[in-house]
Design a protein around this motif. Structure first.
Motif, PDB file in Angstrom:
ATOM      1  N   PHE A 106      12.343 -37.816  77.390  1.00  6.97           N
ATOM      2  CA  PHE A 106      13.553 -38.581  77.657  1.00  6.97           C
ATOM      3  C   PHE A 106      14.084 -39.317  76.438  1.00  6.97           C
ATOM      4  N   HIS A 107      13.289 -39.393  75.389  1.00  3.12           N
ATOM      5  CA  HIS A 107      13.729 -40.033  74.147  1.00  3.12           C
ATOM      6  C   HIS A 107      13.310 -39.147  72.964  1.00  3.12           C
ATOM      7  N   PRO A 108      13.979 -37.996  72.795  1.00  4.22           N
ATOM      8  CA  PRO A 108      13.582 -37.083  71.722  1.00  4.22           C
ATOM      9  C   PRO A 108      13.968 -37.633  70.346  1.00  4.22           C
ATOM     10  N   ILE A 109      13.126 -37.364  69.380  1.00  2.00           N
ATOM     11  CA  ILE A 109      13.371 -37.750  67.992  1.00  2.00           C
ATOM     12  C   ILE A 109      13.144 -36.533  67.116  1.00  2.00           C
ATOM     13  N   THR A 110      13.666 -36.578  65.900  1.00  5.80           N
ATOM     14  CA  THR A 110      13.485 -35.452  64.992  1.00  5.80           C
ATOM     15  C   THR A 110      12.358 -35.742  64.011  1.00  5.80           C
ATOM     16  N   GLN A 111      11.725 -34.687  63.568  1.00  7.05           N
ATOM     17  CA  GLN A 111      10.636 -34.819  62.603  1.00  7.05           C
ATOM     18  C   GLN A 111      11.140 -35.426  61.292  1.00  7.05           C
ATOM     19  N   GLU A 112      12.333 -35.060  60.864  1.00  7.14           N
ATOM     20  CA  GLU A 112      12.887 -35.574  59.613  1.00  7.14           C
ATOM     21  C   GLU A 112      13.131 -37.082  59.685  1.00  7.14           C
ATOM     22  N   GLU A 113      13.632 -37.535  60.824  1.00  9.29           N
ATOM     23  CA  GLU A 113      13.886 -38.965  61.018  1.00  9.29           C
ATOM     24  C   GLU A 113      12.581 -39.766  60.911  1.00  9.29           C
ATOM     25  N   VAL A 114      11.541 -39.277  61.558  1.00  7.56           N
ATOM     26  CA  VAL A 114      10.248 -39.958  61.517  1.00  7.56           C
ATOM     27  C   VAL A 114       9.668 -39.921  60.114  1.00  7.56           C
ATOM     28  N   HIS A 115       9.775 -38.785  59.440  1.00 10.05           N
ATOM     29  CA  HIS A 115       9.224 -38.649  58.095  1.00 10.05           C
ATOM     30  C   HIS A 115       9.899 -39.621  57.125  1.00 10.05           C
ATOM     31  N   LYS A 116      11.207 -39.730  57.204  1.00  6.32           N
ATOM     32  CA  LYS A 116      11.924 -40.662  56.332  1.00  6.32           C
ATOM     33  C   LYS A 116      11.510 -42.101  56.609  1.00  6.32           C
ATOM     34  N   TYR A 117      11.370 -42.458  57.887  1.00  9.59           N
ATOM     35  CA  TYR A 117      10.970 -43.812  58.228  1.00  9.59           C
ATOM     36  C   TYR A 117       9.554 -44.114  57.732  1.00  9.59           C
ATOM     37  N   VAL A 118       8.632 -43.189  57.971  1.00  9.63           N
ATOM     38  CA  VAL A 118       7.241 -43.385  57.548  1.00  9.63           C
ATOM     39  C   VAL A 118       7.165 -43.515  56.034  1.00  9.63           C
ATOM     40  N   GLN A 119       7.865 -42.664  55.333  1.00  7.59           N
ATOM     41  CA  GLN A 119       7.859 -42.692  53.877  1.00  7.59           C
ATOM     42  C   GLN A 119       8.395 -44.024  53.347  1.00  7.59           C
ATOM     43  N   SER A 120       9.500 -44.491  53.890  1.00  6.58           N
ATOM     44  CA  SER A 120      10.067 -45.757  53.413  1.00  6.58           C
ATOM     45  C   SER A 120       9.176 -46.941  53.800  1.00  6.58           C
ATOM     46  N   TYR A 121       8.576 -46.901  54.981  1.00  5.32           N
ATOM     47  CA  TYR A 121       7.677 -47.976  55.422  1.00  5.32           C
ATOM     48  C   TYR A 121       6.463 -48.067  54.500  1.00  5.32           C
ATOM     49  N   ILE A 141       0.632 -38.355  58.273  1.00  3.11           N
ATOM     50  CA  ILE A 141       0.921 -39.598  58.990  1.00  3.11           C
ATOM     51  C   ILE A 141       2.183 -39.434  59.818  1.00  3.11           C
ATOM     52  N   SER A 142       3.222 -38.867  59.221  1.00  8.56           N
ATOM     53  CA  SER A 142       4.481 -38.699  59.953  1.00  8.56           C
ATOM     54  C   SER A 142       4.320 -37.729  61.117  1.00  8.56           C
ATOM     55  N   ARG A 143       3.484 -36.723  60.971  1.00  6.10           N
ATOM     56  CA  ARG A 143       3.246 -35.783  62.071  1.00  6.10           C
ATOM     57  C   ARG A 143       2.545 -36.480  63.238  1.00  6.10           C
ATOM     58  N   HIS A 144       1.555 -37.323  62.940  1.00  3.80           N
ATOM     59  CA  HIS A 144       0.861 -38.072  63.988  1.00  3.80           C
ATOM     60  C   HIS A 144       1.819 -39.027  64.705  1.00  3.80           C
ATOM     61  N   VAL A 145       2.650 -39.713  63.935  1.00  5.72           N
ATOM     62  CA  VAL A 145       3.603 -40.658  64.519  1.00  5.72           C
ATOM     63  C   VAL A 145       4.619 -39.905  65.377  1.00  5.72           C
ATOM     64  N   TYR A 146       5.091 -38.779  64.898  1.00  8.83           N
ATOM     65  CA  TYR A 146       6.047 -37.964  65.665  1.00  8.83           C
ATOM     66  C   TYR A 146       5.444 -37.528  66.999  1.00  8.83           C
ATOM     67  N   ASN A 147       4.206 -37.039  66.959  1.00 10.38           N
ATOM     68  CA  ASN A 147       3.557 -36.577  68.190  1.00 10.38           C
ATOM     69  C   ASN A 147       3.300 -37.721  69.163  1.00 10.38           C
ATOM     70  N   ALA A 148       3.034 -38.907  68.651  1.00 10.43           N
ATOM     71  CA  ALA A 148       2.753 -40.050  69.520  1.00 10.43           C
ATOM     72  C   ALA A 148       4.026 -40.640  70.124  1.00 10.43           C
ATOM     73  N   CYS A 149       5.142 -40.567  69.416  1.00  6.58           N
ATOM     74  CA  CYS A 149       6.362 -41.258  69.849  1.00  6.58           C
ATOM     75  C   CYS A 149       7.411 -40.353  70.474  1.00  6.58           C
ATOM     76  N   ASN A 150       7.318 -39.062  70.310  1.00  8.68           N
ATOM     77  CA  ASN A 150       8.320 -38.144  70.847  1.00  8.68           C
ATOM     78  C   ASN A 150       8.086 -37.947  72.344  1.00  8.68           C
ATOM     79  N   THR A 151       9.135 -38.149  73.130  1.00 13.54           N
ATOM     80  CA  THR A 151       9.034 -37.965  74.577  1.00 13.54           C
ATOM     81  C   THR A 151      10.170 -37.071  75.054  1.00 13.54           C
TER      82      THR A 151
END
Length: 107
Positions: free
Chosen positions: A36-51, A24-34
């Motif tokens: 001009f607005h780069p994000i880290t995989q760890e940040e997304v994984h932590k958010y997805v896990q807590s959500y 799930i976190s990998r799909h969200v990372y691929n959909a939201c990473n751009t």
């Protein structure tokens, strides 16, 4: 937030089997990473896990834990049923657009 929408979209596509937090976190990372607005995989994984943890612990959760680390949408919940209808309508609208050829004719 865009992450919430993507999490729900991925779970809706996963169906009754559900998906692991990592997928799930990998799909969200691929959909939201751009670019001009780069994000880290760890940040997304932590958010997805807590959500997922937060929304699966309610009395009548719309996300349920199938087994350790695997989550799916609770289809008996009214909120989930409404979300699935909205996702289906959104996908139908995207498919309805016919392809129009705007190129010029040579003759």
């Amino acid at each position: 937030m865009q992450y919430n929408k993507e999490i729900l979209r991925v779970l809706a596509e996963a169906g009754a089997e559900g998906l692991s937090v990592r997928k799930i976190s990998r799909h969200v990372y691929n959909a939201c990473n751009t670019l001009f607005h780069p994000i880290t995989q760890e940040e997304v994984h932590k958010y997805v896990q807590s959500y997922l943890l937060k929304n699966s612990k309610a009395d009548d959760p719309f996300i349920e834990k199938k087994r350790k680390g695997v989550y799916r949408l609770n289809r008996s919940n009214k909120i989930t049923q409404q979300l699935l209808l909205q996702f289906r309508r959104g996908m139908e609208k995207e498919e309805e657009k016919p392809a129009v050829d705007h190129s010029l004719s040579l003759f």
